[in-house]
Scaffold this motif. Structure first.
Motif, PDB file in Angstrom:
ATOM      1  N   GLY A  26       0.799  -1.226   0.000  1.00 55.60           N
ATOM      2  CA  GLY A  26       0.000   0.000   0.000  1.00 55.60           C
ATOM      3  C   GLY A  26       0.828   1.270   0.000  1.00 55.60           C
ATOM      4  N   ARG A  72      -0.407   3.868  -2.626  1.00 59.16           N
ATOM      5  CA  ARG A  72      -1.649   4.489  -2.190  1.00 59.16           C
ATOM      6  C   ARG A  72      -1.383   5.540  -1.121  1.00 59.16           C
ATOM      7  N   LYS A  80       0.108   8.653  -2.627  1.00 68.13           N
ATOM      8  CA  LYS A  80      -0.913   9.442  -3.306  1.00 68.13           C
ATOM      9  C   LYS A  80      -1.742  10.230  -2.287  1.00 68.13           C
TER      10      LYS A  80
END
Length: 109
Positions: free
Chosen positions: A64, A67, A70
């Motif tokens: 992750g 993610r 981001k």
């Protein structure tokens, strides 16, 4: 030869050649990104860097890290964060229910 995620200066990715052959140094996620204390470690076989990068990308995706990067790229208001986390929880719950119903044979696979 192993490919290890180690700290790089200014968050840059570096390629270095050492005694043991070609290695790739990748800046790891800061401690706030992951609870892992062990860096990601990729085995480079037959000097196949492309395959090692693919494996590294897959591991980072599973962890992750992309993610998180981001999400942390821009400020997220607390109300937006709560709404996002609530929506994620609903998605997880619905997915678990769907899988349970599939196992019980009530939904087609």
């Amino acid at each position: 030869m192993t490919l290890r995620a180690v700290p790089a200066k200014a968050g840059k990715q570096l390629i270095s050649v050492g005694r043991q052959g070609l290695g790739l140094l990748v800046s790891p996620a800061p401690p706030i990104f992951s609870a892992r204390s062990v860096p990601l470690q990729i085995i480079v076989r037959d000097n196949n860097i492309d395959q090692a990068l693919k494996a590294l990308k897959k591991k980072m995706q599973r962890e992750g890290i992309f993610r998180e990067m981001k999400l942390r790229g821009a400020y997220e208001k607390p109300s937006e964060k709560r709404a996002r986390e609530r929506a994620e929880a609903v998605r997880r719950y619905r997915k678990l229910q769907r899988k349970r119903l599939q196992r019980e044979g009530l939904l087609p696979r």
